[in-house]
Design a protein around this motif. Structure first.
Motif, PDB file in Angstrom:
ATOM      1  N   MET A 430       0.973  -1.227  -0.036  1.00 13.25           N
ATOM      2  CA  MET A 430       0.008   0.092  -0.006  1.00 13.25           C
ATOM      3  C   MET A 430       1.013   1.251  -0.069  1.00 13.25           C
ATOM      4  SD  MET A 430      -2.975  -1.113   2.625  1.00 13.25           S
ATOM      5  CE  MET A 430      -2.244  -1.869   3.746  1.00 13.25           C
ATOM      6  N   ALA A 431       1.303   1.528  -1.315  1.00 15.07           N
ATOM      7  CA  ALA A 431       2.472   2.589  -1.547  1.00 15.07           C
ATOM      8  C   ALA A 431       1.651   4.143  -0.898  1.00 15.07           C
ATOM      9  CB  ALA A 431       2.781   2.709  -2.853  1.00 15.07           C
ATOM     10  N   GLY A 432       2.596   4.821  -0.370  1.00 16.58           N
ATOM     11  CA  GLY A 432       2.379   6.013   0.128  1.00 16.58           C
ATOM     12  C   GLY A 432       1.926   6.194   1.534  1.00 16.58           C
ATOM     13  N   GLY A 436       4.733   8.682   2.531  1.00 13.80           N
ATOM     14  CA  GLY A 436       5.925   8.621   1.442  1.00 13.80           C
ATOM     15  C   GLY A 436       5.386   9.066  -0.046  1.00 13.80           C
ATOM     16  N   THR A 437       6.215   9.597  -0.774  1.00 18.24           N
ATOM     17  CA  THR A 437       5.686  10.105  -2.195  1.00 18.24           C
ATOM     18  C   THR A 437       6.916   9.558  -3.255  1.00 18.24           C
ATOM     19  OG1 THR A 437       7.172  12.043  -1.738  1.00 18.24           O
ATOM     20  CG2 THR A 437       4.540  12.158  -1.178  1.00 18.24           C
ATOM     21  N   PRO A 438       6.396   9.457  -4.455  1.00 17.01           N
ATOM     22  CA  PRO A 438       7.383   8.917  -5.449  1.00 17.01           C
ATOM     23  C   PRO A 438       8.618   9.636  -5.234  1.00 17.01           C
ATOM     24  CG  PRO A 438       5.093   8.785  -6.221  1.00 17.01           C
ATOM     25  CD  PRO A 438       5.161   9.897  -5.075  1.00 17.01           C
ATOM     26  N   LEU A 439       9.888   9.002  -5.608  1.00 23.17           N
ATOM     27  CA  LEU A 439      11.110   9.709  -5.455  1.00 23.17           C
ATOM     28  C   LEU A 439      12.186   9.217  -6.581  1.00 23.17           C
ATOM     29  CD1 LEU A 439      13.209  11.512  -3.803  1.00 23.17           C
ATOM     30  CD2 LEU A 439      13.735   9.245  -2.582  1.00 23.17           C
ATOM     31  N   LEU A 440      12.682   9.936  -7.445  1.00 19.57           N
ATOM     32  CA  LEU A 440      13.585   9.546  -8.178  1.00 19.57           C
ATOM     33  C   LEU A 440      14.902   9.347  -7.908  1.00 19.57           C
ATOM     34  CD1 LEU A 440      13.046   8.975 -11.381  1.00 19.57           C
ATOM     35  CD2 LEU A 440      14.034  11.213 -11.890  1.00 19.57           C
ATOM     36  N   THR A 441      15.623   8.302  -8.001  1.00 14.28           N
ATOM     37  CA  THR A 441      16.958   7.981  -7.580  1.00 14.28           C
ATOM     38  C   THR A 441      17.732   7.632  -8.918  1.00 14.28           C
ATOM     39  OG1 THR A 441      16.643   5.780  -6.969  1.00 14.28           O
ATOM     40  CG2 THR A 441      15.908   7.339  -5.367  1.00 14.28           C
ATOM     41  N   THR A 442      19.200   7.276  -8.557  1.00 14.47           N
ATOM     42  CA  THR A 442      19.987   6.819  -9.538  1.00 14.47           C
ATOM     43  C   THR A 442      19.651   5.574  -9.799  1.00 14.47           C
ATOM     44  OG1 THR A 442      21.534   6.100  -8.099  1.00 14.47           O
ATOM     45  CG2 THR A 442      21.789   8.532  -8.914  1.00 14.47           C
ATOM     46  N   SER A 443      20.099   4.949 -11.123  1.00 14.92           N
ATOM     47  CA  SER A 443      20.024   3.456 -11.530  1.00 14.92           C
ATOM     48  C   SER A 443      20.255   2.582 -10.434  1.00 14.92           C
ATOM     49  CB  SER A 443      20.741   3.300 -12.669  1.00 14.92           C
ATOM     50  OG  SER A 443      21.910   3.480 -12.832  1.00 14.92           O
ATOM     51  N   GLN A 466      10.921   5.170  -6.290  1.00 15.86           N
ATOM     52  CA  GLN A 466      10.728   4.433  -5.180  1.00 15.86           C
ATOM     53  C   GLN A 466       9.926   5.324  -4.304  1.00 15.86           C
ATOM     54  OE1 GLN A 466      14.977   3.904  -3.761  1.00 15.86           O
ATOM     55  NE2 GLN A 466      14.395   5.180  -2.321  1.00 15.86           N
ATOM     56  N   ASP A 467       9.198   4.568  -3.304  1.00 15.81           N
ATOM     57  CA  ASP A 467       8.645   5.360  -2.242  1.00 15.81           C
ATOM     58  C   ASP A 467       9.621   5.947  -1.158  1.00 15.81           C
ATOM     59  OD1 ASP A 467       7.215   5.735   0.286  1.00 15.81           O
ATOM     60  OD2 ASP A 467       5.503   4.592  -0.599  1.00 15.81           O
ATOM     61  N   SER A 468       9.549   7.136  -0.977  1.00 21.12           N
ATOM     62  CA  SER A 468      10.592   7.892  -0.243  1.00 21.12           C
ATOM     63  C   SER A 468      10.447   7.703   1.066  1.00 21.12           C
ATOM     64  CB  SER A 468       9.961   9.334  -0.210  1.00 21.12           C
ATOM     65  OG  SER A 468       8.719   9.670   0.266  1.00 21.12           O
ATOM     66  N   ALA A 469       9.404   7.011   1.607  1.00 21.66           N
ATOM     67  CA  ALA A 469       9.343   6.492   2.841  1.00 21.66           C
ATOM     68  C   ALA A 469       9.735   5.317   2.991  1.00 21.66           C
ATOM     69  CB  ALA A 469       7.729   6.677   3.673  1.00 21.66           C
ATOM     70  N   THR A 470       9.465   4.424   2.216  1.00 20.08           N
ATOM     71  CA  THR A 470       9.872   2.910   2.420  1.00 20.08           C
ATOM     72  C   THR A 470      11.023   2.406   1.544  1.00 20.08           C
ATOM     73  OG1 THR A 470       8.161   2.067   0.790  1.00 20.08           O
ATOM     74  CG2 THR A 470       7.450   2.344   3.345  1.00 20.08           C
ATOM     75  N   GLY A 471      11.379   3.334   0.567  1.00 24.51           N
ATOM     76  CA  GLY A 471      12.039   2.649  -0.459  1.00 24.51           C
ATOM     77  C   GLY A 471      11.452   1.377  -1.193  1.00 24.51           C
ATOM     78  N   ARG A 472      10.327   0.990  -1.087  1.00 21.21           N
ATOM     79  CA  ARG A 472       9.788   0.088  -2.000  1.00 21.21           C
ATOM     80  C   ARG A 472       9.217   0.851  -3.234  1.00 21.21           C
ATOM     81  NH1 ARG A 472       7.704  -1.731   3.073  1.00 21.21           N
ATOM     82  NH2 ARG A 472       5.559  -0.769   2.737  1.00 21.21           N
ATOM     83  N   ARG A 503       6.380  -7.317  -8.202  1.00 24.92           N
ATOM     84  CA  ARG A 503       6.108  -8.163  -7.058  1.00 24.92           C
ATOM     85  C   ARG A 503       7.075  -8.109  -6.056  1.00 24.92           C
ATOM     86  NH1 ARG A 503       3.495 -14.220  -7.630  1.00 24.92           N
ATOM     87  NH2 ARG A 503       3.126 -14.491  -5.265  1.00 24.92           N
ATOM     88  N   SER A 504       8.389  -7.942  -6.594  1.00 27.78           N
ATOM     89  CA  SER A 504       9.357  -7.643  -5.612  1.00 27.78           C
ATOM     90  C   SER A 504       9.470  -6.657  -4.848  1.00 27.78           C
ATOM     91  CB  SER A 504      10.764  -7.966  -6.299  1.00 27.78           C
ATOM     92  OG  SER A 504      11.002  -7.062  -7.245  1.00 27.78           O
ATOM     93  N   PHE A 505       8.507  -5.666  -5.189  1.00 31.24           N
ATOM     94  CA  PHE A 505       8.484  -4.256  -4.596  1.00 31.24           C
ATOM     95  C   PHE A 505       9.716  -3.435  -4.482  1.00 31.24           C
ATOM     96  CE2 PHE A 505       5.598  -7.406  -2.163  1.00 31.24           C
ATOM     97  CZ  PHE A 505       4.433  -6.980  -2.890  1.00 31.24           C
ATOM     98  N   THR A 506      10.616  -3.770  -5.244  1.00 34.79           N
ATOM     99  CA  THR A 506      11.912  -2.984  -5.550  1.00 34.79           C
ATOM    100  C   THR A 506      11.644  -1.708  -6.360  1.00 34.79           C
ATOM    101  OG1 THR A 506      12.605  -4.479  -7.280  1.00 34.79           O
ATOM    102  CG2 THR A 506      13.375  -5.026  -5.014  1.00 34.79           C
ATOM    103  N   PRO A 507      12.581  -0.743  -6.392  1.00 30.22           N
ATOM    104  CA  PRO A 507      12.221   0.508  -7.060  1.00 30.22           C
ATOM    105  C   PRO A 507      12.325  -0.026  -8.381  1.00 30.22           C
ATOM    106  CG  PRO A 507      13.627   1.064  -5.499  1.00 30.22           C
ATOM    107  CD  PRO A 507      13.607  -0.514  -5.367  1.00 30.22           C
ATOM    108  N   THR A 508      11.317   0.714  -9.397  1.00 26.18           N
ATOM    109  CA  THR A 508      10.938   0.605 -10.826  1.00 26.18           C
ATOM    110  C   THR A 508      11.883   1.344 -11.624  1.00 26.18           C
ATOM    111  OG1 THR A 508       8.929   1.739 -10.567  1.00 26.18           O
ATOM    112  CG2 THR A 508       8.769  -0.560 -10.365  1.00 26.18           C
ATOM    113  N   PRO A 509      12.475   0.832 -12.873  1.00 26.71           N
ATOM    114  CA  PRO A 509      13.392   1.589 -13.548  1.00 26.71           C
ATOM    115  C   PRO A 509      12.213   2.934 -14.468  1.00 26.71           C
ATOM    116  CG  PRO A 509      12.821  -0.322 -14.806  1.00 26.71           C
ATOM    117  CD  PRO A 509      12.065  -0.650 -13.401  1.00 26.71           C
ATOM    118  N   LEU A 510      12.977   3.888 -14.770  1.00 29.09           N
ATOM    119  CA  LEU A 510      12.436   4.963 -15.474  1.00 29.09           C
ATOM    120  C   LEU A 510      13.653   5.641 -16.390  1.00 29.09           C
ATOM    121  CD1 LEU A 510       9.857   7.769 -14.376  1.00 29.09           C
ATOM    122  CD2 LEU A 510      12.250   8.451 -15.557  1.00 29.09           C
ATOM    123  N   SER A 511      13.501   5.868 -17.828  1.00 25.37           N
ATOM    124  CA  SER A 511      14.420   6.622 -18.442  1.00 25.37           C
ATOM    125  C   SER A 511      14.114   7.657 -18.863  1.00 25.37           C
ATOM    126  CB  SER A 511      14.681   5.405 -19.687  1.00 25.37           C
ATOM    127  OG  SER A 511      14.931   4.514 -19.852  1.00 25.37           O
TER     128      SER A 511
END
Length: 560
Positions: A430-432, A436-443, A466-472, A503-511
């Protein structure tokens, strides 16, 4: 109803869930003594549809007035009651008339001529003047002109079925009997008698002292049709562990043979129980056997062989025995979506259970799967799970309090037998939750200093969301768009929007493609420049629930 007719009192017994309740005794009664019940005990047993029926007639031809019939049944020390009120009209009311149609039938086909060596059926159909069948009345058959035939049963009586039909067997008194005669059929409906008749001819018939020789045994049918029977002990809604197979014994002219003994065998022999090893064909040439499933899922055929000639044999269609009990290695639950908007109460996903047996066949319908969750809510208020159909069933998971840390654990269980329990689980994010808010990080997922440094005037950066609060991972379906930027500096999300489900709840890629090639950009970008200028890009993240957040970061590009 009128005082000279018979009607039926019908009680339907159902459980709280609406399922029919068979094999319980229903007792009927009345508020005023205006009617009589048949049977006189005023009781009946419910059938497989939960229906119990008794006949109701006025106590006399002068009975008139209003009354109430009650029906009661006792189950688990509790008595349940229903009732219906109605009017009994005296004989001054328009009386209902009835019709008794009589025919002589050979193998279901009407005839007006029989031989002295065969047995046929006298068939009476009782209907009302409106054409409705009258069931549950006694029909008495007799012969009007001469005693040329005998009836079976010897009482020459039969009860009409649901179609208003009553039948008795008819045969000539002897093989030398000939002549014309009339058969009568009489019945009483209410306080009135009704009758019908048919006339026919008896002709001399020859008697063969040599029994007919079976020429073929043909497979006719299997019940249940179009479905497999289940492995012993597997059960299932509407499923059975036994099957009934019917064959037909015929002579060289394809006429049915009565009295032929047939021996049955199953192949392979040790996987099913053959309940009827042999049988004798009836007047239609039919023989029947039943088989009971064993503990192995397989396919079998049943052969029928004439005892008088082992060369005459018939084979059934292939009978499939499948759908064993569920096993742990074939028990799985999945979600249609794993990353929900945790800030949106009611955001939901479908959770499905897939259940199979050790052979990879879906389990029989009706296996109960229960669901629980530590956060959010799952299933329905009427059923905390679901019942399988074709080996699968679904429930809904929804976002609501308690939300906890935002990662709900959903567990599904199914009971096999008296002790074995199957279990499976999954997580739903249950993101957010917790701000937590969406956060852009490096690859690489590591922190960065909030700026992207371009080595050319047009460059694509591989980032993670990724989620800024959980890293998921964030809410699947979240869109990422350019909100604002330095004039003439553009940014384009080439891939990763909408955000994919993880399903792994890891950060998702963005180009993210940055373009500083515009001639109007000031200062202008120069890929060979040794100095740097700084602009900015502001990205907008919009969740599926409509929540909007922003992330602004600097863009450093080369200039002369």
């Amino acid at each position: 109803m009128t005082s000279n007719e018979t009607v039926q009192a019908v009680a339907t017994v159902k459980s709280a869930s609406g399922a029919p309740v068979p094999n319980v005794v229903v007792s009927f009664g009345q508020a005023a003594s205006l009617v009589t019940f048949d049977p006189s005990s005023a009781t009946a047993l419910t059938n497989e549809k939960g229906v119990a029926t008794v006949n109701v007639a006025a106590a006399s031809s002068t009975s008139a007035g209003a009354t109430t019939i009650t029906a009661s049944v006792a189950m688990a020390s509790v008595t349940y009651t229903g009732s219906v009120s109605f009017q009994v009209q005296g004989t001054s009311a328009t009386a209902t008339s009835y019709n008794v149609a009589v025919s002589l039938q050979r193998s279901g086909t009407p005839t007006t001529s029989i031989t002295s060596t065969e047995t046929v059926q006298a068939v009476a159909t009782v209907t009302s003047s409106g054409g409705a069948p009258v069931s549950g009345v006694v029909v008495t058959f007799g012969q009007a002109d001469a005693s040329l035939v005998t009836f079976s049963p010897s009482s020459a009586t039969a009860l009409t079925d649901a179609n208003g039909v009553a039948k008795v067997d008819v045969a000539a008194v002897s093989t030398s009997t000939t002549g014309a005669m009339t058969i009568n059929a009489d019945t009483k409906v209410g306080n009135s008698s009704w009758s019908g008749s048919t006339s026919f001819q008896i002709k001399a018939g020859s008697v063969s002292t040599t029994p007919a020789v079976p020429a073929a045994i043909n497979f006719v049918s299997v019940t249940p049709a179009g479905t497999a029977i289940v492995v012993k002990g597997a059960g299932g809604n509407g499923r059975t562990e036994s099957a009934t197979l019917t064959f037909k014994v015929v002579d060289a002219s394809n006429a049915p043979i009565e009295g032929a003994k047939v021996v049955f065998a199953a192949n392979p022999a040790n996987v099913v129980s053959l309940n009827i090893p042999s049988a004798v064909s009836d007047s239609s040439g039919l023989v029947t056997t039943t088989v009971q499933s064993g503990s192995v899922a397989t396919s079998v055929v049943v052969t029928a062989t004439a005892e008088a000639n082992s060369a005459v044999t018939g084979q059934s269609d292939t009978l499939v025995i499948s759908n064993d009990v569920a096993v742990q290695q074939a028990f799985e639950i999945v979600a249609a979506k794993y990353n929900l908007d945790g800030t949106l109460t009611g955001d939901s996903t479908t959770v499905s259970a897939y259940v199979a047996d050790a052979n990879g066949n879906p389990v029989p319908d009706g296996v109960a799967v229960s669901f629980t969750t530590d956060f959010g809510a799952i299933a329905s208020s009427t059923l905390g799970g679901c019942l399988t159909v074709n080996g699968t069933c679904d429930v809904a998971f929804r976002v609501q309090n308690p939300r906890g840390n935002g990662l709900a654990t959903v567990t599904a269980t199914a009971k096999v037998g008296s002790s074995t329990q199957l279990a499976g689980s999954l997580h739903i994010n249950m993101a957010g939750v917790n701000g937590g808010t969406p956060l852009l990080t490096t690859s690489t997922g590591t922190s960065w200093n909030g700026q992207l440094v371009m080595s050319s005037c047009k460059q694509t950066f591989e980032m993670l969301v990724q989620d800024s609060a959980t890293g998921r991972s964030v809410n699947a379906g979240t869109t990422v768009t350019l909100n604002s930027a330095t004039s003439n500096l553009s940014a384009n999300v080439k891939a990763g929007s909408p955000v994919l489900d993880s399903r792994s709840f890891t950060p998702t890629p963005l180009s993210l493609e940055l373009d500083a090639t515009s001639a109007s950009l000031s200062p202008a970008c120069s890929a060979t420049g040794s100095r740097q200028a700084t602009g900015f890009v502001n990205l907008q993240f919009t969740s599926t629930g409509g929540n909007v957040s922003y992330q602004r970061f600097n863009i450093v590009y080369p200039i002369q």
